[in-house]
Design an enzyme around this catalytic site. Structure first.
Site, PDB file in Angstrom:
ATOM      1  N   TYR A  69      23.640 127.521  -8.587  1.00  0.00           N
ATOM      2  CA  TYR A  69      22.753 128.407  -9.360  1.00  0.00           C
ATOM      3  C   TYR A  69      23.415 128.846 -10.669  1.00  0.00           C
ATOM      4  O   TYR A  69      22.729 129.019 -11.671  1.00  0.00           O
ATOM      5  CB  TYR A  69      22.295 129.606  -8.511  1.00  0.00           C
ATOM      6  CG  TYR A  69      21.119 129.228  -7.638  1.00  0.00           C
ATOM      7  CD1 TYR A  69      19.826 129.228  -8.147  1.00  0.00           C
ATOM      8  CD2 TYR A  69      21.300 128.809  -6.321  1.00  0.00           C
ATOM      9  CE1 TYR A  69      18.747 128.841  -7.373  1.00  0.00           C
ATOM     10  CE2 TYR A  69      20.221 128.421  -5.537  1.00  0.00           C
ATOM     11  CZ  TYR A  69      18.946 128.440  -6.074  1.00  0.00           C
ATOM     12  OH  TYR A  69      17.875 128.046  -5.314  1.00  0.00           O
ATOM     13  N   ASN A 104       8.062 129.261 -11.800  1.00  0.00           N
ATOM     14  CA  ASN A 104       9.337 128.994 -12.460  1.00  0.00           C
ATOM     15  C   ASN A 104      10.224 130.232 -12.451  1.00  0.00           C
ATOM     16  O   ASN A 104       9.742 131.353 -12.575  1.00  0.00           O
ATOM     17  CB  ASN A 104       9.105 128.520 -13.899  1.00  0.00           C
ATOM     18  CG  ASN A 104       8.335 127.210 -13.936  1.00  0.00           C
ATOM     19  OD1 ASN A 104       8.215 126.541 -12.908  1.00  0.00           O
ATOM     20  ND2 ASN A 104       7.804 126.849 -15.092  1.00  0.00           N
ATOM     21  N   ASP A 106      12.836 130.438 -14.597  1.00  0.00           N
ATOM     22  CA  ASP A 106      13.659 130.298 -15.808  1.00  0.00           C
ATOM     23  C   ASP A 106      13.402 131.345 -16.890  1.00  0.00           C
ATOM     24  O   ASP A 106      14.128 131.400 -17.895  1.00  0.00           O
ATOM     25  CB  ASP A 106      13.520 128.885 -16.401  1.00  0.00           C
ATOM     26  CG  ASP A 106      12.065 128.503 -16.735  1.00  0.00           C
ATOM     27  OD1 ASP A 106      11.258 129.399 -17.065  1.00  0.00           O
ATOM     28  OD2 ASP A 106      11.741 127.296 -16.664  1.00  0.00           O
ATOM     29  N   HIS A 121       8.389 133.127  -7.590  1.00  0.00           N
ATOM     30  CA  HIS A 121       9.624 132.682  -6.924  1.00  0.00           C
ATOM     31  C   HIS A 121      10.865 133.370  -7.495  1.00  0.00           C
ATOM     32  O   HIS A 121      11.971 132.858  -7.366  1.00  0.00           O
ATOM     33  CB  HIS A 121       9.754 131.152  -7.004  1.00  0.00           C
ATOM     34  CG  HIS A 121       8.692 130.432  -6.218  1.00  0.00           C
ATOM     35  ND1 HIS A 121       8.398 129.093  -6.396  1.00  0.00           N
ATOM     36  CD2 HIS A 121       7.860 130.870  -5.232  1.00  0.00           C
ATOM     37  CE1 HIS A 121       7.419 128.744  -5.558  1.00  0.00           C
ATOM     38  NE2 HIS A 121       7.073 129.809  -4.861  1.00  0.00           N
ATOM     39  N   CYS A 129      21.679 141.801  -4.046  1.00  0.00           N
ATOM     40  CA  CYS A 129      22.547 141.871  -2.868  1.00  0.00           C
ATOM     41  C   CYS A 129      21.906 141.041  -1.757  1.00  0.00           C
ATOM     42  O   CYS A 129      20.710 141.167  -1.504  1.00  0.00           O
ATOM     43  CB  CYS A 129      22.685 143.333  -2.448  1.00  0.00           C
ATOM     44  SG  CYS A 129      23.496 143.520  -0.852  1.00  0.00           S
ATOM     45  N   GLY A 189       1.630 121.582 -14.597  1.00  0.00           N
ATOM     46  CA  GLY A 189       3.012 121.155 -14.346  1.00  0.00           C
ATOM     47  C   GLY A 189       3.540 121.502 -12.973  1.00  0.00           C
ATOM     48  O   GLY A 189       4.717 121.776 -12.824  1.00  0.00           O
ATOM     49  N   THR A 190       2.658 121.474 -11.977  1.00  0.00           N
ATOM     50  CA  THR A 190       3.139 121.714 -10.611  1.00  0.00           C
ATOM     51  C   THR A 190       2.693 120.587  -9.693  1.00  0.00           C
ATOM     52  O   THR A 190       1.571 120.079  -9.823  1.00  0.00           O
ATOM     53  CB  THR A 190       2.656 123.077 -10.048  1.00  0.00           C
ATOM     54  OG1 THR A 190       3.098 123.196  -8.684  1.00  0.00           O
ATOM     55  CG2 THR A 190       1.142 123.266 -10.130  1.00  0.00           C
ATOM     56  N   SER A 191       3.582 120.218  -8.746  1.00  0.00           N
ATOM     57  CA  SER A 191       3.239 119.169  -7.787  1.00  0.00           C
ATOM     58  C   SER A 191       2.258 119.690  -6.750  1.00  0.00           C
ATOM     59  O   SER A 191       1.722 118.906  -5.958  1.00  0.00           O
ATOM     60  CB  SER A 191       4.507 118.634  -7.105  1.00  0.00           C
ATOM     61  OG  SER A 191       5.194 119.699  -6.483  1.00  0.00           O
TER      62      SER A 191
END
Ligand code: BJW
Length: 258
Positions: A69, A104, A106, A121, A129, A189-191
């Site tokens: 990550y 996303n 990002d 997400h 924590c 843009g998503t599966s």
């Protein structure tokens, strides 16, 4: 020949009071952020999700997960929003009620200027924590990887949703409401395979929304939607905005805020 934007879609968007958009990794692909499931370039082509994006993976090998990550966080920090992101920010200004629902992590939609936004997400730039989920912004310098929570000593982890974890309750509730209430729903843009996000376009469809998919590849959603724009988001989103609201196309930040 370049695929044209259907007139019926333009009319639906112009008439819409409420628009909801679900985005996935494909929107950030043109910013150089790898997607997950694409055969050659997706992250899962190189890395096993079971080893990296589950709570048990973190329990098994917290160092490996933290470092993966940290690498991706660095990549995202270097990336810039692309014309697809900017078109969605422009759309928010042009539609009376606009909700951007993103899978996303990002943060590129916020950087492009979207405000009414839910991150289903989480966000890779936030740290929490691993014991109680409280956000942590500072911790004492340490050689230890992952570092530990300054409050309780548990490992720190990225504030993202791993497989088998629940999505943030409020974000999901807002997303479901927006999907059920919208006049037009775009999946970009998503599966469209990861639940519960993948059900949102179907919720919208069931509630009577005009549904649209923007994706160069066919997905399980493709056969259900009213319109498929089969191509990259960075091309089709600016064209959709420009065709629907001529003179407002935005491909960069300056064009939105002037
Ligand atoms: C372009 C493009 C361009 C390329 N322009 N497009 C019901 C049935 C079966 C399973 C489940 C179920 N309910 C829950 C589950 C389990 C699981 C799940 O859905 N599994 C599936 C694999 C089947 N879901 C969960 O565990 C979720 N939790 C949950 O439901 O809790 C309750 C529960 C738990 C357990 C059991 C039952 C209920 C949590 C899901 C969390 C997902 N997390 C990740 C990682 C986030 C952190 C990180 O970044 O590391 O989220 S996985 C990954 O997938 C990431 C993404 O947000 C998500 C979706 O991927 P996305 O965005 O669609 O990307 P890709 O790569 O798949 O697709 C990219 C697309 O772009 C492609 O189509 C390209 O063609 C396209 N593209 N260039 C436009 N330029």
């Amino acid at each position: 020949m370049q695929e044209s934007i259907p007139e019926a879609l333009v009319n639906a968007l112009r008439a819409a009071r409420k628009v909801a958009v679900l985005t996935g990794a494909g929107v950030s692909a043109e910013s150089g952020v790898p997607t997950f499931r694409e055969a050659q370039t997706g992250l899962w082509a190189q890395y096993d999700p079971q080893e990296l994006a589950t709570p048990s993976a973190f329990r098994r090998n917290p160092r490996l997960v933290w470092e993966w990550y940290a690498w991706r966080r660095e990549l995202v920090t270097q990336a810039q929003p692309n014309p697809g992101h900017f078109a969605l920010a422009a759309m928010e200004q042009l539609v009376p009620e606009f909700t951007l629902i993103t899978q996303n992590v990002d943060g590129l939609h916020a950087r492009a200027g979207n405000q009414n936004m839910v991150e289903l997400h989480g966000n890779i730039l936030r740290i929490k924590c691993s014991a109680d989920g409280r956000l942590v912004t500072d911790w004492p310098p340490t050689e230890e990887v992952p570092p530990r929570c300054p409050q309780c000593g548990s490992y720190l982890r990225p504030d993202v949703v791993w497989f088998g974890e629940n999505l943030p309750y409020e974000a999901l509730a807002t997303a479901v409401s927006a999907a059920r209430a919208c006049d037009v729903f775009l999946a970009v843009g998503t599966s469209a395979i990861v639940q519960p996000a993948a059900s949102l376009p179907l919720e919208a469809l069931q509630a009577g929304a005009v549904t649209v998919e923007i994706n160069p590849q066919t997905t399980p959603l493709s056969r259900h939607v009213a319109f498929v724009l089969a191509g990259p988001a960075g091309e089709f989103l600016p064209r959709l905005v420009e065709t629907t609201w001529p003179g407002t196309a935005a491909t960069g930040p300056a064009e939105i805020f002037t």
